[in-house]
Scaffold this motif. Sequence first.
Motif, PDB file in Angstrom:
ATOM      1  N   CYS A   1      65.829 -66.338 -12.190  1.00 20.82           N
ATOM      2  CA  CYS A   1      66.704 -66.453 -13.673  1.00 20.82           C
ATOM      3  C   CYS A   1      64.874 -64.942 -14.476  1.00 20.82           C
ATOM      4  O   CYS A   1      65.711 -64.374 -14.698  1.00 20.82           O
ATOM      5  N   LEU A   2      64.062 -65.214 -13.988  1.00 18.26           N
ATOM      6  CA  LEU A   2      63.113 -64.404 -14.306  1.00 18.26           C
ATOM      7  C   LEU A   2      63.173 -63.055 -14.111  1.00 18.26           C
ATOM      8  O   LEU A   2      62.798 -61.794 -14.407  1.00 18.26           O
ATOM      9  N   ARG A   3      63.809 -62.766 -12.864  1.00 19.24           N
ATOM     10  CA  ARG A   3      64.152 -61.712 -12.273  1.00 19.24           C
ATOM     11  C   ARG A   3      65.566 -59.853 -13.272  1.00 19.24           C
ATOM     12  O   ARG A   3      65.080 -58.858 -13.604  1.00 19.24           O
ATOM     13  N   ASP A   4      66.121 -60.936 -13.514  1.00 17.70           N
ATOM     14  CA  ASP A   4      67.008 -60.034 -14.701  1.00 17.70           C
ATOM     15  C   ASP A   4      66.864 -60.353 -16.194  1.00 17.70           C
ATOM     16  O   ASP A   4      67.032 -60.020 -17.243  1.00 17.70           O
ATOM     17  N   ILE A   5      65.062 -60.917 -16.716  1.00 11.42           N
ATOM     18  CA  ILE A   5      64.660 -60.865 -18.129  1.00 11.42           C
ATOM     19  C   ILE A   5      64.416 -59.921 -18.287  1.00 11.42           C
ATOM     20  O   ILE A   5      63.066 -59.575 -17.047  1.00 11.42           O
ATOM     21  N   VAL A   6      64.810 -58.972 -19.867  1.00 16.73           N
ATOM     22  CA  VAL A   6      64.036 -57.680 -19.666  1.00 16.73           C
ATOM     23  C   VAL A   6      62.822 -58.239 -20.989  1.00 16.73           C
ATOM     24  O   VAL A   6      62.246 -57.054 -20.878  1.00 16.73           O
ATOM     25  N   TRP A   7      61.914 -59.274 -20.602  1.00 13.60           N
ATOM     26  CA  TRP A   7      61.131 -59.881 -21.832  1.00 13.60           C
ATOM     27  C   TRP A   7      59.254 -59.391 -21.013  1.00 13.60           C
ATOM     28  O   TRP A   7      59.865 -58.840 -19.765  1.00 13.60           O
ATOM     29  N   SER A   8      58.700 -59.543 -21.640  1.00  7.32           N
ATOM     30  CA  SER A   8      57.133 -58.252 -21.173  1.00  7.32           C
ATOM     31  C   SER A   8      56.731 -59.564 -20.322  1.00  7.32           C
ATOM     32  O   SER A   8      56.516 -60.586 -20.036  1.00  7.32           O
ATOM     33  N   LYS A   9      55.836 -59.204 -19.495  1.00 12.56           N
ATOM     34  CA  LYS A   9      54.896 -59.467 -18.408  1.00 12.56           C
ATOM     35  C   LYS A   9      54.209 -61.020 -18.715  1.00 12.56           C
ATOM     36  O   LYS A   9      54.015 -61.597 -18.570  1.00 12.56           O
ATOM     37  N   ASP A  10      53.553 -60.596 -19.997  1.00 11.35           N
ATOM     38  CA  ASP A  10      52.940 -62.001 -20.626  1.00 11.35           C
ATOM     39  C   ASP A  10      54.217 -63.084 -20.522  1.00 11.35           C
ATOM     40  O   ASP A  10      53.359 -64.350 -20.257  1.00 11.35           O
ATOM     41  N   SER A  11      55.232 -62.830 -21.217  1.00 10.25           N
ATOM     42  CA  SER A  11      56.406 -64.247 -21.520  1.00 10.25           C
ATOM     43  C   SER A  11      56.426 -64.347 -20.463  1.00 10.25           C
ATOM     44  O   SER A  11      56.367 -65.927 -20.148  1.00 10.25           O
ATOM     45  N   LYS A  12      56.863 -63.945 -19.275  1.00 10.47           N
ATOM     46  CA  LYS A  12      57.250 -64.044 -18.714  1.00 10.47           C
ATOM     47  C   LYS A  12      56.681 -65.004 -17.237  1.00 10.47           C
ATOM     48  O   LYS A  12      56.185 -66.221 -16.709  1.00 10.47           O
ATOM     49  N   ILE A  13      55.221 -64.841 -18.010  1.00  9.42           N
ATOM     50  CA  ILE A  13      53.149 -65.602 -17.279  1.00  9.42           C
ATOM     51  C   ILE A  13      53.266 -67.054 -17.602  1.00  9.42           C
ATOM     52  O   ILE A  13      53.046 -67.768 -17.304  1.00  9.42           O
ATOM     53  N   ARG A  14      53.754 -66.390 -19.390  1.00  9.50           N
ATOM     54  CA  ARG A  14      54.071 -67.910 -20.194  1.00  9.50           C
ATOM     55  C   ARG A  14      55.166 -69.064 -19.265  1.00  9.50           C
ATOM     56  O   ARG A  14      54.572 -70.390 -19.404  1.00  9.50           O
ATOM     57  N   ILE A  15      55.884 -68.761 -19.289  1.00 12.27           N
ATOM     58  CA  ILE A  15      57.045 -69.027 -18.162  1.00 12.27           C
ATOM     59  C   ILE A  15      56.812 -69.279 -17.176  1.00 12.27           C
ATOM     60  O   ILE A  15      57.117 -71.283 -17.261  1.00 12.27           O
ATOM     61  N   TYR A  16      55.993 -69.079 -16.257  1.00 14.40           N
ATOM     62  CA  TYR A  16      55.527 -69.018 -15.294  1.00 14.40           C
ATOM     63  C   TYR A  16      54.533 -70.020 -14.954  1.00 14.40           C
ATOM     64  O   TYR A  16      55.185 -71.421 -14.769  1.00 14.40           O
ATOM     65  N   LYS A  17      53.477 -70.313 -16.469  1.00 18.61           N
ATOM     66  CA  LYS A  17      52.474 -72.013 -15.965  1.00 18.61           C
ATOM     67  C   LYS A  17      53.211 -72.947 -16.383  1.00 18.61           C
ATOM     68  O   LYS A  17      52.743 -73.816 -16.295  1.00 18.61           O
ATOM     69  N   THR A  18      54.351 -72.397 -18.214  1.00 18.42           N
ATOM     70  CA  THR A  18      54.457 -73.730 -18.360  1.00 18.42           C
ATOM     71  C   THR A  18      55.809 -74.560 -17.533  1.00 18.42           C
ATOM     72  O   THR A  18      56.113 -75.963 -17.859  1.00 18.42           O
ATOM     73  N   CYS A  19      57.014 -73.229 -17.081  1.00 21.00           N
ATOM     74  CA  CYS A  19      57.742 -74.256 -16.602  1.00 21.00           C
ATOM     75  C   CYS A  19      58.040 -74.390 -14.803  1.00 21.00           C
ATOM     76  O   CYS A  19      58.632 -75.246 -13.887  1.00 21.00           O
ATOM     77  N   ILE A  20      57.524 -73.231 -14.427  1.00 25.73           N
ATOM     78  CA  ILE A  20      57.927 -72.636 -13.007  1.00 25.73           C
ATOM     79  C   ILE A  20      56.893 -73.774 -11.782  1.00 25.73           C
ATOM     80  O   ILE A  20      56.800 -74.557 -10.909  1.00 25.73           O
ATOM     81  N   ARG A  21      55.717 -73.468 -12.334  1.00 23.78           N
ATOM     82  CA  ARG A  21      54.168 -74.008 -11.782  1.00 23.78           C
ATOM     83  C   ARG A  21      54.079 -75.817 -11.704  1.00 23.78           C
ATOM     84  O   ARG A  21      54.278 -76.342 -11.266  1.00 23.78           O
ATOM     85  N   PRO A  22      54.521 -76.365 -13.525  1.00 26.20           N
ATOM     86  CA  PRO A  22      54.583 -77.421 -12.781  1.00 26.20           C
ATOM     87  C   PRO A  22      55.608 -78.506 -12.348  1.00 26.20           C
ATOM     88  O   PRO A  22      55.540 -79.535 -11.358  1.00 26.20           O
TER      89      PRO A  22
END
Length: 190
Positions: A55-76
């Motif tokens: 789902c992150l692939r199609d989001i136009v947010w900044s790289k920092d926002s995507k990294i935050r989502i990775y750390k808080t949602c995907i990695r856990p």
Amino acid sequence: MTIASFTIRCKLVVKDNPIEQVMQFRYMGIDISSTHDPVKDLRSHINKASALSGCLRDIVWSKDSKIRIYKTCIRPIMTYGTEVREDTNKTKQMLRVAEMKTLRTIVGKTSRDRVRNTDVKKQCGIQDIVRWGRQRKKQWYNHVRRMDENRKIVLENNPPGSRPPGRPPRRWKDSWQSTSHEKIQRQLQN
């Protein structure tokens, strides 16, 4: 359910009602099976995390926002239960591959771009997922060590009986303790 190296069928009856025996069931997001296959368990977690990272692939947010989502949602999701799971070379490789796939998606690089994994991790400011999991295991071990003596029986004792022939299976404590760590501990005790 019975947990053994070979299938055991047993009949359990409570107040004249037979209880069904199962070979696996899902408890709090983890598949518990009578054969205990850590690769199969990890694969289901990685598949869930990969669906979310897609789902992150199609989001136009900044790289920092995507990294935050990775750390808080995907990695856990990928590392759910890593504190109590033993690591093998296969599970470590699976985690690293899934992490790099997600990080490359975040940065917008593919393997054809010839960018090293270490460069992608530096660009994202992410620690290796296996090292991160190892730190979580150490924290869990320290938490269990602080418990009451009656609750630490499983941690300190070895199960009775003999092991089957061949190389012994990797233990939980071996997956985060290195030989250098054990040498330091022995030196501190002497």
